[in-house]
Design a protein around this motif. Structure first.
Motif, PDB file in Angstrom:
ATOM      1  N   THR A 252     -63.893 -15.374  23.527  1.00 29.22           N
ATOM      2  CA  THR A 252     -64.856 -14.745  22.633  1.00 29.22           C
ATOM      3  C   THR A 252     -64.032 -14.098  21.605  1.00 29.22           C
ATOM      4  O   THR A 252     -62.934 -13.206  22.311  1.00 29.22           O
ATOM      5  CB  THR A 252     -65.679 -13.894  23.627  1.00 29.22           C
ATOM      6  OG1 THR A 252     -66.463 -14.627  24.502  1.00 29.22           O
ATOM      7  CG2 THR A 252     -66.621 -13.125  22.670  1.00 29.22           C
ATOM      8  N   ILE A 253     -64.647 -14.189  20.429  1.00 29.82           N
ATOM      9  CA  ILE A 253     -63.883 -13.452  19.263  1.00 29.82           C
ATOM     10  C   ILE A 253     -64.656 -12.481  18.500  1.00 29.82           C
ATOM     11  O   ILE A 253     -65.702 -13.002  18.291  1.00 29.82           O
ATOM     12  CB  ILE A 253     -63.331 -14.680  18.245  1.00 29.82           C
ATOM     13  CG1 ILE A 253     -62.603 -15.747  18.829  1.00 29.82           C
ATOM     14  CG2 ILE A 253     -62.476 -13.791  17.164  1.00 29.82           C
ATOM     15  CD1 ILE A 253     -62.234 -16.738  18.031  1.00 29.82           C
ATOM     16  N   PRO A 254     -64.283 -11.139  18.768  1.00 31.09           N
ATOM     17  CA  PRO A 254     -65.149 -10.208  17.739  1.00 31.09           C
ATOM     18  C   PRO A 254     -64.876 -10.374  16.382  1.00 31.09           C
ATOM     19  O   PRO A 254     -63.914 -10.652  16.012  1.00 31.09           O
ATOM     20  CB  PRO A 254     -64.757  -9.069  18.579  1.00 31.09           C
ATOM     21  CG  PRO A 254     -63.875  -8.982  19.551  1.00 31.09           C
ATOM     22  CD  PRO A 254     -63.434 -10.579  19.626  1.00 31.09           C
ATOM     23  N   ILE A 255     -65.694 -10.152  15.628  1.00 33.99           N
ATOM     24  CA  ILE A 255     -65.824 -10.295  14.261  1.00 33.99           C
ATOM     25  C   ILE A 255     -65.912  -8.856  13.577  1.00 33.99           C
ATOM     26  O   ILE A 255     -66.778  -8.133  13.873  1.00 33.99           O
ATOM     27  CB  ILE A 255     -67.019 -11.250  13.490  1.00 33.99           C
ATOM     28  CG1 ILE A 255     -66.975 -12.599  14.299  1.00 33.99           C
ATOM     29  CG2 ILE A 255     -66.635 -11.589  12.100  1.00 33.99           C
ATOM     30  CD1 ILE A 255     -65.928 -13.354  14.698  1.00 33.99           C
ATOM     31  N   GLY A 374     -52.235 -24.684  28.444  1.00 32.03           N
ATOM     32  CA  GLY A 374     -52.236 -24.182  27.079  1.00 32.03           C
ATOM     33  C   GLY A 374     -51.193 -23.086  26.757  1.00 32.03           C
ATOM     34  O   GLY A 374     -50.617 -22.418  27.677  1.00 32.03           O
ATOM     35  N   LYS A 375     -50.755 -23.023  25.411  1.00 34.88           N
ATOM     36  CA  LYS A 375     -49.836 -22.237  25.258  1.00 34.88           C
ATOM     37  C   LYS A 375     -50.089 -21.044  24.193  1.00 34.88           C
ATOM     38  O   LYS A 375     -49.281 -20.277  23.866  1.00 34.88           O
ATOM     39  CB  LYS A 375     -48.452 -23.109  24.380  1.00 34.88           C
ATOM     40  CG  LYS A 375     -48.120 -24.271  25.168  1.00 34.88           C
ATOM     41  CD  LYS A 375     -47.407 -23.905  26.704  1.00 34.88           C
ATOM     42  CE  LYS A 375     -47.114 -25.154  27.309  1.00 34.88           C
ATOM     43  NZ  LYS A 375     -46.572 -25.002  28.612  1.00 34.88           N
ATOM     44  N   GLN A 376     -51.494 -20.895  23.995  1.00 33.13           N
ATOM     45  CA  GLN A 376     -51.670 -20.044  23.195  1.00 33.13           C
ATOM     46  C   GLN A 376     -51.713 -18.568  23.869  1.00 33.13           C
ATOM     47  O   GLN A 376     -51.919 -18.451  25.001  1.00 33.13           O
ATOM     48  CB  GLN A 376     -53.222 -20.348  22.592  1.00 33.13           C
ATOM     49  CG  GLN A 376     -53.300 -21.553  21.752  1.00 33.13           C
ATOM     50  CD  GLN A 376     -52.905 -21.534  20.538  1.00 33.13           C
ATOM     51  OE1 GLN A 376     -52.174 -20.512  20.076  1.00 33.13           O
ATOM     52  NE2 GLN A 376     -53.422 -22.000  19.673  1.00 33.13           N
ATOM     53  N   LYS A 377     -51.913 -17.433  22.917  1.00 30.59           N
ATOM     54  CA  LYS A 377     -51.752 -16.151  23.806  1.00 30.59           C
ATOM     55  C   LYS A 377     -52.988 -15.675  24.365  1.00 30.59           C
ATOM     56  O   LYS A 377     -54.277 -16.295  23.922  1.00 30.59           O
ATOM     57  CB  LYS A 377     -51.565 -15.100  22.713  1.00 30.59           C
ATOM     58  CG  LYS A 377     -52.407 -15.175  21.267  1.00 30.59           C
ATOM     59  CD  LYS A 377     -51.792 -14.162  20.420  1.00 30.59           C
ATOM     60  CE  LYS A 377     -52.721 -14.205  18.883  1.00 30.59           C
ATOM     61  NZ  LYS A 377     -52.282 -13.438  17.744  1.00 30.59           N
ATOM     62  N   LEU A 378     -53.265 -14.943  25.283  1.00 33.08           N
ATOM     63  CA  LEU A 378     -54.407 -14.385  26.014  1.00 33.08           C
ATOM     64  C   LEU A 378     -55.010 -13.316  25.468  1.00 33.08           C
ATOM     65  O   LEU A 378     -56.045 -12.735  25.877  1.00 33.08           O
ATOM     66  CB  LEU A 378     -54.297 -14.295  27.434  1.00 33.08           C
ATOM     67  CG  LEU A 378     -53.575 -15.527  27.985  1.00 33.08           C
ATOM     68  CD1 LEU A 378     -53.317 -15.052  29.719  1.00 33.08           C
ATOM     69  CD2 LEU A 378     -54.558 -16.725  28.020  1.00 33.08           C
ATOM     70  N   ASP A 379     -54.381 -12.611  24.204  1.00 28.75           N
ATOM     71  CA  ASP A 379     -54.843 -11.354  23.786  1.00 28.75           C
ATOM     72  C   ASP A 379     -56.187 -11.531  22.930  1.00 28.75           C
ATOM     73  O   ASP A 379     -56.733 -12.516  22.663  1.00 28.75           O
ATOM     74  CB  ASP A 379     -53.974 -10.936  22.459  1.00 28.75           C
ATOM     75  CG  ASP A 379     -52.298 -10.813  22.866  1.00 28.75           C
ATOM     76  OD1 ASP A 379     -52.105 -11.386  24.026  1.00 28.75           O
ATOM     77  OD2 ASP A 379     -51.472 -10.556  22.406  1.00 28.75           O
ATOM     78  N   LEU A 380     -56.879 -10.453  22.916  1.00 26.50           N
ATOM     79  CA  LEU A 380     -58.121 -10.313  22.146  1.00 26.50           C
ATOM     80  C   LEU A 380     -57.841 -10.222  20.663  1.00 26.50           C
ATOM     81  O   LEU A 380     -57.057  -9.515  20.260  1.00 26.50           O
ATOM     82  CB  LEU A 380     -58.805  -8.950  22.551  1.00 26.50           C
ATOM     83  CG  LEU A 380     -60.091  -8.611  21.962  1.00 26.50           C
ATOM     84  CD1 LEU A 380     -61.077  -9.882  22.495  1.00 26.50           C
ATOM     85  CD2 LEU A 380     -60.707  -7.629  22.332  1.00 26.50           C
ATOM     86  N   VAL A 381     -58.134 -11.441  19.961  1.00 23.90           N
ATOM     87  CA  VAL A 381     -58.247 -11.619  18.750  1.00 23.90           C
ATOM     88  C   VAL A 381     -59.091 -10.942  17.966  1.00 23.90           C
ATOM     89  O   VAL A 381     -60.365 -11.848  18.217  1.00 23.90           O
ATOM     90  CB  VAL A 381     -57.819 -12.973  18.393  1.00 23.90           C
ATOM     91  CG1 VAL A 381     -57.612 -13.208  16.787  1.00 23.90           C
ATOM     92  CG2 VAL A 381     -56.162 -13.367  18.954  1.00 23.90           C
ATOM     93  N   ILE A 382     -59.494 -10.160  17.148  1.00 25.54           N
ATOM     94  CA  ILE A 382     -60.395  -9.610  16.460  1.00 25.54           C
ATOM     95  C   ILE A 382     -60.069 -10.279  14.866  1.00 25.54           C
ATOM     96  O   ILE A 382     -59.267  -9.928  14.357  1.00 25.54           O
ATOM     97  CB  ILE A 382     -60.288  -8.172  16.286  1.00 25.54           C
ATOM     98  CG1 ILE A 382     -60.531  -7.550  17.538  1.00 25.54           C
ATOM     99  CG2 ILE A 382     -61.561  -7.637  15.522  1.00 25.54           C
ATOM    100  CD1 ILE A 382     -60.297  -6.446  18.102  1.00 25.54           C
ATOM    101  N   LEU A 383     -61.314 -10.753  14.312  1.00 28.13           N
ATOM    102  CA  LEU A 383     -61.242 -11.474  13.088  1.00 28.13           C
ATOM    103  C   LEU A 383     -62.291 -10.854  12.063  1.00 28.13           C
ATOM    104  O   LEU A 383     -63.097 -10.137  12.626  1.00 28.13           O
ATOM    105  CB  LEU A 383     -61.392 -13.000  13.279  1.00 28.13           C
ATOM    106  CG  LEU A 383     -60.211 -13.751  13.996  1.00 28.13           C
ATOM    107  CD1 LEU A 383     -60.449 -15.117  14.127  1.00 28.13           C
ATOM    108  CD2 LEU A 383     -58.744 -13.474  13.426  1.00 28.13           C
TER     109      LEU A 383
END
Length: 383
Positions: A252-255, A374-383
């Motif tokens: 889930t990506i917060p915008i 998967g090799k991606q980060k687990l951090d919360l990414v806010i865009l």
């Protein structure tokens, strides 16, 4: 002929099935699951939505009964030599054609296993089949005989699983690239699927799940597409798919900005996933993994927002869904085994605050623990 595995691999699979059949005292197995047919012979189609069965008897005979459009499909994609066609016409009952084959194989009064848990085995087809076999042979539900063999991946399969994981990572790169206020969900979806197809992958066994705003709290695909608001939330569940093998991810990506509760929910998801990873080890059960997930969320006050399952096995699956057996829910006795591939999803849907937070990754169980594919980060990414 486009076979995706070596002759030795297919031969071993067949021997493993025959061994399991012998243990169950089966004289023959009627496969209706497309996953079983693909795994055993390479046969690749969506014709399983009609009446179609692959017959294997204890002598090792393999016969496919299908419709005309799948004749060349089977010839081009599988090692099946004996293909029989039932003819489309009004009032046709293909179980009559099946009965001829069973007579040919001397299976009258014998014990036959049937894969009832199959998307092509509609209620009507099951009724027809049962009526046809009444007083003819002994029938037993053996829906999971091959599934229990498929759940442990071979070295040849893991090559495809790991390629699928690479494609899932690429799709997330595209999601991060195109997600912003004002962006169209349709564009994000298109770019994610493009990354997989251009990378040599396939369509997934079910639609990618995409939803923003209120729809970010949905766990299924639905047809509405909208543009992202200045402050929004976008939930994405997708799979990298290669030769029908899946590696799934969830975010889930917060915008614009993250709600403070988004941040707490994400921290809870990371904690839950961490505890599940510690539990997804040989000797533990599928139920143990779920319980680790539930305890973490419940202790953090998110019991109302969590689900009653936290993942499932993955493999070479066909429409309508990529979920495979077994599922991670409480009490499930399946013992985690090296070669298992599990997608673990930490899902929080808070209807009171209308906020979603999801975090999901695919893991390969190893001799000593597990490996995140998967090799991606687990951090919360806010865009």
């Amino acid at each position: 002929m486009g076979l995706h595995f070596t002759a030795e691999e297919f031969s071993k699979r067949k021997q493993d099935v025959l061994k399991s059949m012998k243990e169950q005292n089966l004289d023959a197995l009627l496969m209706f699951r497309q996953e079983s047919m693909y795994w055993l012979t390479g046969y690749d189609t969506f014709g399983y939505v009609f009446f179609q069965t692959l017959i294997l008897d204890q002598k090792g005979n393999i016969i496919l009964l299908t419709r005309a459009p799948d004749l060349r499909q089977a010839q081009n994609t599988s090692n099946i030599k004996d293909i029989r066609i039932w003819v489309d016409q009004d009032g046709i009952n293909p179980t009559n054609d099946l009965k001829h084959i069973l007579n040919e194989l001397n299976l009258k009064d014998k014990k036959i296993g049937i894969e009832y848990e199959a998307y092509g085995m509609t209620g009507r087809n099951a009724l027809r089949l049962n009526k046809s076999l009444e007083n003819y042979c002994n029938v037993e539900d053996q829906s999971e005989l091959i599934t229990k063999l498929r759940v442990i991946k071979s070295d040849e399969e893991l090559v495809y699983v790991k390629k699928a994981a690479e494609l899932a990572d690429r799709a997330l790169d595209e999601a991060w690239k195109y997600t912003k206020a004002g962006a169209s969900e349709a564009k994000i979806l298109a770019e994610m699927q493009r990354a997989v197809l251009e990378g040599g992958g396939d369509y997934p066994a079910n639609e990618y799940i995409i939803g923003s705003g209120d729809n970010a709290l949905l766990c299924r695909y639905q047809a509405e597409k909208r543009n992202l608001s200045d402050t929004d939330q976008l939930s994405l569940e997708w799979a990298g798919t290669f030769k029908h093998y899946h590696s799934v991810m969830f975010r889930t990506i917060p915008i614009g900005k993250a709600d403070s509760k988004h941040i707490k929910m994400h921290e809870a998801c990371v904690d839950a996933l961490t505890n599940c990873v510690k539990t997804l080890i040989p000797g533990k059960t599928a139920g143990d993994v779920f319980d680790a997930h539930a305890k973490t969320f419940d202790d953090l006050g998110f019991k109302k927002a969590r689900m009653n399952a936290c993942g499932y096995s993955l493999g070479s699956t066909f429409s309508p869904n990529w979920m495979d057996w077994p599922m991670l829910y409480t009490g499930n006795p399946y013992v985690i085994t090296p070669g298992n591939v599990f997608f673990m999803h930490m899902i929080l849907m808070d209807s009171d605050s209308n906020l979603a937070m999801n975090l999901g990754e695919t893991y390969l169980v190893t001799e000593n623990g597990n490996e995140r594919l998967g090799k991606q980060k687990l951090d919360l990414v806010i865009l």
